[in-house]
Design an enzyme around this catalytic site. Structure first.
Site, short mmCIF file in Angstrom:
data_model
loop_
_atom_site.label_atom_id
_atom_site.label_comp_id
_atom_site.label_asym_id
_atom_site.label_seq_id
_atom_site.Cartn_x
_atom_site.Cartn_y
_atom_site.Cartn_z
CB SER A 139 -0.84 0.00 1.28
OG SER A 139 -1.51 1.23 1.46
CE1 TYR A 152 -4.68 -1.94 4.95
CE2 TYR A 152 -3.34 0.02 4.56
CZ TYR A 152 -4.11 -1.03 4.07
OH TYR A 152 -4.28 -1.17 2.72
#
Ligand code: NAD
Length: 257
Positions: A139, A152
């Site tokens: 990401s 995350y």
């Protein structure tokens, strides 16, 4: 470019980016294994529909990526793979002081540890055949941080580290490992964040999308699942034989800021 004769496992692929990547790999001729933990009728239908649309062989295999033994069983049940896409992921947004411990554990297990277990199970067969691609879906949050996404961001930075180590261990064996780092892609994981962000910022949906989400993405547009699939297909091509241990951002310029 044809991926005929290559078997691809895509973890967490009954939705969003995983499904988009599976579809592009199928269109390029790869045999596909779709995965989720749900084992619902729709999961099997997705596989059948993809096979009908693309002419590829497509199987569905249930496995819970929060469980190490399931991660390894997925690879074994598939009969090994030439292309491994570690994509399964979840999100939870909260201040560190309020972040539930069980959510932290689940995010680290699904977004990071699953990639270690599937890779460990898949590499031996790739080495034996002298060709392989491990593609980790990290990401922009594997390269930068945002508040309230501690687990995350930690998991995705971990995925980038795992990518580099895998690449070094696999170097010279015909096997590459890279991470794709998407910016915002409008999939269910992002849709679920919109109502919370609307509450937090007291904004309507369109304003949250424009001013909170896409403010990080200079292009002003979401990236698409087809673009993620196209990037994965490129990484499987011979043009990418010497691309290993790196990150490819598909983020509309987010990480250039
Ligand atoms: P999504 O919610 O549509 O897909 C997540 C997938 O993971 C689903 O197929 C779901 O079934 C699967 N999954 C969740 N828990 C699982 C488990 N325990 N076992 C097996 N499968 C499980 O979201 P998405 O946006 O397609 O996300 C896919 C990946 O892309 C994730 O790793 C996510 O972090 C990453 N990503 C997404 C964006 C974005 O903006 N959408 C940006 C950067 C990175």
């Amino acid at each position: 470019m044809s991926l005929a004769g290559r078997r691809a496992i895509v973890t967490g692929s009954n939705s969003g980016i995983g499904l988009g990547i599976a579809r592009e790999l199928a269109k390029a001729g790869a045999e596909i294994v779709i995965n989720s933990f749900t084992d619902a009728e729709e999961d099997h239908k997705l596989a059948a529909d993809m096979a009908a649309d693309t002419g590829a062989t497509v199987r569905y295999i249930q496995a819970d990526m929060s469980k190490p033994e399931d991660c390894r069983a997925l690879v074994a049940q598939a009969g090994g793979c030439d292309i491994l896409i570690n994509n399964a992921g979840i999100q939870h947004v909260a201040r560190i002081e309020d972040f539930p411990g069980d959510k932290w554990d689940a995010i680290i297990a699904i977004n990071l540890s699953s990639a270690f277990h599937t890779t460990a199970a898949a590499l031996g067969g790739m080495y034996d055949r002298g060709w392989g691609r491990v593609i980790n879906i990290a990401s922009a949050h594997g390269l930068t941080a945002s508040p309230y996404k501690s687990a995350y961001v930690a998991a995705k930075h971990g995925v980038v580290g795992l990518t580099k180590t895998t690449a070094l261990e696999a170097a010279g064996k015909g096997v590459t490992c890279n991470a794709i780092c998407p910016g915002y892609v409008l999939t269910p994981i992002v849709e679920k964040q919109i109502p919370d962000q609307m509450k937090t910022h007291n904004m309507d949906r369109e304003t949250v999308i424009r001013e909170v989400m896409l403010s990080r993405q200079p292009s002003g547009d979401f990236a698409t699942v087809e673009q993620m699939g196209g990037t994965a297909v490129f990484l499987c091509s011979s043009a990418a034989d010497q691309i290993t241990g790196t990150t490819i951002s598909v983020d509309g310029g987010w990480t250039a800021l």
